[in-house]
Design an enzyme around this catalytic site. Structure first.
Site, PDB file in Angstrom:
ATOM      1  N   ARG A   1     -13.954  18.026  36.287  1.00  0.00           N
ATOM      2  CA  ARG A   1     -14.998  17.140  36.466  1.00  0.00           C
ATOM      3  C   ARG A   1     -15.029  15.887  35.749  1.00  0.00           C
ATOM      4  O   ARG A   1     -15.684  15.017  36.377  1.00  0.00           O
ATOM      5  CB  ARG A   1     -16.117  18.165  36.154  1.00  0.00           C
ATOM      6  CG  ARG A   1     -17.671  17.726  36.792  1.00  0.00           C
ATOM      7  CD  ARG A   1     -18.648  18.636  36.639  1.00  0.00           C
ATOM      8  NE  ARG A   1     -18.860  19.089  35.209  1.00  0.00           N
ATOM      9  CZ  ARG A   1     -19.740  20.029  34.751  1.00  0.00           C
ATOM     10  NH1 ARG A   1     -20.432  20.853  35.609  1.00  0.00           N
ATOM     11  NH2 ARG A   1     -19.945  20.262  33.398  1.00  0.00           N
TER      12      ARG A   1
ATOM     13  N   LYS B   1     -21.085  13.579  36.244  1.00  0.00           N
ATOM     14  CA  LYS B   1     -21.962  14.016  35.106  1.00  0.00           C
ATOM     15  C   LYS B   1     -21.970  12.451  34.209  1.00  0.00           C
ATOM     16  O   LYS B   1     -21.114  12.500  33.130  1.00  0.00           O
ATOM     17  CB  LYS B   1     -21.227  14.963  34.452  1.00  0.00           C
ATOM     18  CG  LYS B   1     -22.225  15.660  33.123  1.00  0.00           C
ATOM     19  CD  LYS B   1     -21.611  17.195  32.905  1.00  0.00           C
ATOM     20  CE  LYS B   1     -22.580  18.000  31.952  1.00  0.00           C
ATOM     21  NZ  LYS B   1     -23.693  18.579  32.572  1.00  0.00           N
TER      22      LYS B   1
ATOM     23  N   GLU C   1     -31.847  20.016  42.165  1.00  0.00           N
ATOM     24  CA  GLU C   1     -31.564  20.540  41.139  1.00  0.00           C
ATOM     25  C   GLU C   1     -32.527  20.105  39.912  1.00  0.00           C
ATOM     26  O   GLU C   1     -33.518  19.148  40.017  1.00  0.00           O
ATOM     27  CB  GLU C   1     -30.243  20.342  40.599  1.00  0.00           C
ATOM     28  CG  GLU C   1     -29.694  18.917  40.211  1.00  0.00           C
ATOM     29  CD  GLU C   1     -28.586  18.939  39.534  1.00  0.00           C
ATOM     30  OE1 GLU C   1     -28.210  19.729  38.909  1.00  0.00           O
ATOM     31  OE2 GLU C   1     -27.709  17.680  39.864  1.00  0.00           O
TER      32      GLU C   1
END
Ligand SMILES: *Cc1c(COP(=O)(O)O)cnc(C)c1O
Length: 348
Positions: A80, A184, A220
């Protein structure tokens, strides 16, 4: 080191013994170094201070019931981080280097790994950011990769699986439809901090963001994914502006093995009325059950348009609890690691 009561740890910063740092300069990675000095010496024109080329990860090392220390799926975090760095056009560590530096950090902070009985763990925070001096707007050529750690208990000191309240965000967005939401980045957090503070001031534990284009679909929370249990189905939103949570991914695997149907699809806000259990999920606490979600015209407003309620306000739903227990069981070595998710770190 002073003795601390790990069972009382929250998610607040707590000092540890060392950090691990590596720099990518002039087209090559330098050797990772362990340092007891937590201050980084960076140039005032470093890109990260101006244009925010920065991404990070979060994972945990657990001391198991057998005393063994295990990192949970660090290979997924490495991949990620790679995706986030590629979006920022920055260099990134290989999967091997990422995992080795995480293991180095665990070893260098061995005395800070909470005992099994405390329920706490050692949280690892790898960060990657642009360091070369620049004024012109472009990607960073030189980067620093730092892995730090802090012992953490359950978020905000609340007891595990205690249900909380959430509110929908109708007048603040987290990530644009074709923006950076699926990576992220620190910048995504800067973007949602103000709204988060408002939600907390209004007494809510969680803030649930909607899709920015129509404000009709669930996306989210600021730092965790949404999933719900509807009959025998595990449902979680599908969107290109949601951060792919490793906790959510793991829970989907466990859910499927428990015989639940797993659906990743668009979830209209109104469907909340049909959900039996609703949760936020992420590395910090695995699952936070929600007892209610308020829909309001604006976060600042005292007006509530509609309240969605889920199950017993004092109890986590039975399916979510079972998912949680299986996940924690694997992380702490209480259950066999049948998926090969845990990586053992030896003290050496
Ligand atoms: C980190 C993060 C999550 C949770 O991901 P995990 O891998 O489960 O910890 C969810 N949403 C956002 C926005 C995040 O930054």
């Amino acid at each position: 080191m002073e003795k601390i009561d790990y069972s009382k740890r929250s998610f607040a910063y707590y000092p540890t013994q060392a950090i691990v740092t590596a720099k990518y300069e002039g087209g090559a990675w330098g050797k990772p170094e362990i340092s007891a000095d937590f201050n980084l010496n960076i140039h005032s024109f470093a890109g990260v201070l101006h244009y925010a080329p920065a991404c990070f990860e979060g994972l945990k090392a657990f001391r198991g019931v057998d005393g063994t220390v295990r990192m949970f799926r660090p290979d997924e975090n490495a991949k990620r981080l790679m995706n986030s760095a590629e979006y920022l056009d920055m260099a990134y560590p290989s999967e091997e280097m990422f995992i080795e530096m995480c293991a180095m950090c665990v070893r260098a902070n061995w005395d800070c790994i909470p005992p099994y009985e405390s329920g706490a763990s050692l949280y690892l925070r790898p960060v990657l950011f642009g360091i070369n001096p620049q004024l012109g707007i472009r990607n960073s050529d030189d980067v620093a990769f730092v892995v730090m750690s802090s012992p953490v208990g359950t978020y905000s000191g609340a007891q595990a699986l205690k249900p909380g309240t959430a509110v929908l965000s109708r007048n603040y967005d987290r990530a644009a439809t074709y923006g950076s939401g699926r990576f992220k980045l620190g910048a995504n957090y800067a973007q949602s901090l103000h709204a988060y503070n408002l939600a907390h001031k209004m007494g809510y534990r969680e803030l649930l963001f909607l899709d920015t284009a129509t404000h009709s679909q669930i996306e989210e929370f600021g730092s965790s994914n949404f999933f719900a249990i509807k009959g025998g189905t595990y449902v979680t939103p599908d969107s290109c502006s949601i951060l792919p949570s490793i906790t959510n991914k793991s829970l989907r695997t466990i859910a499927a093995d428990m015989g639940l149907k797993v659906e990743t699809r668009r979830i209209p806000v109104e469907e909340l009325a049909e959900m039996d259990e609703a949760n936020s999920c992420g590395t910090a606490v695995v699952i936070t059950p929600l007892c209610s979600i308020d829909d309001k015209p604006a976060l600042e407003s005292s007006e509530i348009t509609r309240t969605y309620r889920f199950g017993d306000p004092n109890e986590c739903g039975p399916v979510s609890r079972k998912l949680y227990n299986t996940m924690i069981g694997i992380q702490k070595g209480l259950l066999p690691d049948r998926y090969g998710w845990c990586m053992v770190v030896d003290k050496k």
